[in-house]
Motif scaffolding. Structure first.
Motif, PDB file in Angstrom:
ATOM      1  N   LEU A 333      -6.048 -11.498  -1.405  1.00 45.83           N
ATOM      2  CA  LEU A 333      -5.251 -10.314  -1.060  1.00 45.83           C
ATOM      3  C   LEU A 333      -4.551 -10.505   0.289  1.00 45.83           C
ATOM      4  CD1 LEU A 333      -7.763  -7.598  -2.295  1.00 45.83           C
ATOM      5  CD2 LEU A 333      -5.531  -8.144  -3.302  1.00 45.83           C
ATOM      6  N   GLU A 334      -5.253 -11.081   1.256  1.00 42.79           N
ATOM      7  CA  GLU A 334      -4.651 -11.293   2.573  1.00 42.79           C
ATOM      8  C   GLU A 334      -3.522 -12.314   2.495  1.00 42.79           C
ATOM      9  OE1 GLU A 334      -8.513 -10.045   5.324  1.00 42.79           O
ATOM     10  OE2 GLU A 334      -8.042 -12.173   5.036  1.00 42.79           O
ATOM     11  N   ASP A 335      -3.727 -13.364   1.693  1.00 39.84           N
ATOM     12  CA  ASP A 335      -2.664 -14.351   1.515  1.00 39.84           C
ATOM     13  C   ASP A 335      -1.432 -13.713   0.878  1.00 39.84           C
ATOM     14  OD1 ASP A 335      -4.333 -16.213   2.582  1.00 39.84           O
ATOM     15  OD2 ASP A 335      -4.733 -17.288   0.705  1.00 39.84           O
ATOM     16  N   ALA A 336      -1.686 -12.842  -0.112  1.00 36.78           N
ATOM     17  CA  ALA A 336      -0.562 -12.196  -0.799  1.00 36.78           C
ATOM     18  C   ALA A 336       0.195 -11.280   0.167  1.00 36.78           C
ATOM     19  CB  ALA A 336      -1.068 -11.403  -2.005  1.00 36.78           C
ATOM     20  N   LYS A 337      -0.538 -10.663   1.089  1.00 40.77           N
ATOM     21  CA  LYS A 337       0.114  -9.803   2.077  1.00 40.77           C
ATOM     22  C   LYS A 337       0.945 -10.655   3.040  1.00 40.77           C
ATOM     23  CE  LYS A 337      -0.650  -6.061   5.355  1.00 40.77           C
ATOM     24  NZ  LYS A 337      -1.621  -5.298   6.146  1.00 40.77           N
TER      25      LYS A 337
END
Lengths: 419, 419
Positions: A333-337
């Motif tokens: 999720l953090e990478d996608a953000k």
């Protein structure tokens, strides 16, 4: 001649004494007039030893070689079981996957059945053999290589043979004596079910009652194979254990058949995301790519007020996943953000939750099951964090410390101790 | 593409490290430009474990099930070896007996090769595979059941593949570094032979130099397969070990190549039997029925004088057999006497003998070998009890306590320490 399929798992054939014990159960059915197809797993521990060697040899192993190595454990048990039956004067022989042949796809380590021709085994029954002992968990690919069905696949082998040979029943011998309304370690009121519908069993299996492999239940449901789960370690007769069957074969079913639970859950919430088409897929796409088993998903309107920083409509998104996948989920999720694929204000992870579910095909025709469930939990002051429903199941996420209390309360509320 | 067969026995693949070590030897040959067929045994100890389970389950086991169980050990090693080679970037795959197929007779547990069609393995070499890893010791019967060749059969598998694929050579990797003029534990003068003729190897193998299985040498001799015996545990190159080959490939051979011995022998003499046609068969028939491995046989005129009790001509009969078969042999002979099938005055058993032999194809063209042998023994005051000769071997039975002395004396007498 009527035919039975009998399957013995790894703990049921763990040593020569247990193989003998299992063989006695087979002999009893032969004496009753059945031809029997016995499906055997590897002696317990053997498959893990073989898998360990493969993984140590080659971390990114060639699945064809993995299968060739790992399937050997079942071949050993099949031969030993045939010999044990012969010693008891029961005419028996062993069958390896390629000898039947058990034709599967070439998807090594997770192969699926293509077909199981009856001719070879039927010819041996016609010659006077009473028992065919088949190595479970394996097959042969179109290219003539050994395949395996993935872990736990012997249950699936058993059901596939029961379907192919039109067996009267498929008896799964295991280390429990049946399917219970809930785990007896949680409440002593847990009661063994005489019958349970395929659909209910599927919900219970995927929720942690790991008695039967999910795929085997799906296959049994599709081909209407009557599955019986019963104990290898007790004296059993034709009424022992639990029959998993079509709901039409269950005379009168209760509204709720069982209470399932899963302790190792985590709840992840993304606060303040855009509420627009495609936002769900932009979140769950990266999670799927990361191999996260997302279970319950709830989208609810954010409690936060509209603010200048987020001019569009906003919402929150909550989902659950196994607790040991939380780190990977957070990273995805953090990478996608970071990559600007999704946007959210805050990521809140609650690792102290458990899932409790009531399951029953009777729900379809009964209103008020959810209300009764929520009332029972409320009377015990158990706060519900997430709710998710399907046609025959209602699940809630709650604080983990209340899990046992919740299971007991629901077991009482639906009077599951009564037959 | 030139092709090699390389065979690794149980101690050479006993664990993952040793499999890796063996794989490195295979890789080296691939880098030299060979296609390689690797024959593997089960990891050491595994076959004994499986045999133990079968024998405990069923003392008079069905040999078809025995084979199905026991052959699984080689399948495990074949898969692990293929994976190990893949990890070293050598394109390899494993082959079970039925996949090749290795067609054998249906004589389970002692099956013989019928044929080994090349098509399947050749097709994979044509696709770019460099190594075929074949499970040794097994095959498939005309009925499609798993067969085994009997213990030690992996050597025979290796030679059969070398013959079928016209291999340049068949390298047998084992726990010794070659064939010696005699056991180095008996004399430090024992010397490793660079070459030895098939016939000599056959005499040495059956006499106790248990490096190569006898059947594999017979097969190699028939198909003129060059066999090399060398160590798994040392750095080896193309000149390592001992080459077992046709005598035409041996430039100049000594009169005697080696001194063999067998410690566990017994000598049995029947005194005063009738000397008439058929008497030998009336003695050795019952012994064969009792499964006695009779070795040397000597008939000599009795030293006893003619007496009233035995009006016909009389003789004595002496033979040797393994010491652990003496009790059975005695019973067979006494039973035959009781049943009036044979007659003798006395049965004398000497359990304190050993057999010592000199072996060499050079004997065929050299006179005086026996005289030289007997002189060497006489100089050490070793009394000879029985003598037996063949074209390339002279054997004597002597008191066991002189065995080491005799071996040393003969090694010196024939100057075997000199190349």
């Amino acid at each position: 001649m009527p035919l039975l399929v009998m399957k013995f798992g790894g703990t049921s054939v763990a040593d020569l004494d247990r193989i003998k014990n299992a063989a006695q159960k087979v002999k009893r059915e032969v004496e009753r007039g059945y031809d029997v197809i016995v499906i055997v797993s590897a002696m317990s521990g053997k498959t893990n030893e073989l898998v360990g060697w493969v993984e140590k040899t080659s971390p990114l192993f060639d699945a064809r070689e993995y299968d060739a190595v790992v399937a050997s454990g079942e071949n050993v048990t099949a031969g030993l079981m045939a010999l044990t039956l012969q010693e008891m004067d029961v005419p028996a022989r062993s069958w390896q996957g390629w000898q039947v042949p058990i034709n599967t796809t070439a998807a090594h380590s997770s192969a699926r059945f293509v077909d199981i021709p009856r001719a070879n085994i039927d010819a041996k029954f016609a010659e006077g053999f009473k028992v065919a002992v088949v190595a479970g968990f394996q097959g042969v690919s179109p290219e003539g290589r050994v395949t395996t069905l993935g872990r736990g696949g012997s249950d699936t082998t058993a059901v596939a043979f029961a379907a192919a040979f039109a067996a009267e029943r498929c008896d799964i011998y295991t280390d429990v004596d049946g399917i219970y309304t809930t785990d007896p370690r949680i409440t002593s009121k847990a009661r063994k079910l005489e019958r349970i519908a395929f659909e209910e069993m599927l919900e219970l299996a995927s929720l942690g009652a790991k008695v039967l492999q999910t795929r085997s239940v799906e296959l049994a449901m599709r081909y209407k194979v009557k599955l019986r789960v019963l104990s290898s370690f007790e004296d059993t007769d034709e009424n022992s254990g639990t029959l998993v069957c079509d709901e039409d074969d269950i005379m009168e079913s209760k509204v709720v058949s069982g209470v399932a639970f899963s302790r190792e859950e985590a709840k992840i919430t993304l606060f303040t995301i855009e509420d627009r088409p495609g936002v769900a897929s932009s979140i769950f796409g990266p999670l799927a790519d990361a191999g996260i088993n997302v279970d319950m998903i709830v989208q609810n309107i954010s409690e936060k007020d509209y603010d200048e920083a987020h001019p569009g409509a906003v919402t929150d998104m909550t989902f659950s996943c196994p607790i040991n996948q939380v780190a990977r989920a957070r990273k995805a999720l953090e990478d996608a953000k970071t990559a600007d694929l999704i946007n959210y204000d805050e990521l809140i992870i609650d690792e102290d939750v458990a899932k409790v579910s009531v399951v029953g095909i009777g729900m379809r025709s009964h209103a008020g099951v959810a209300a009764r469930m929520f009332k029972a939990l409320s009377q015990e002051n158990v706060n519900i964090k997430v709710i998710s429903t399907s046609e025959i199941k209602i699940s809630v996420l709650i604080d983990r410390k209340y899990m046992e209390l919740a299971v007991q309360a629901l077991h009482d509320a639906f009077e599951l101790e009564k037959a």
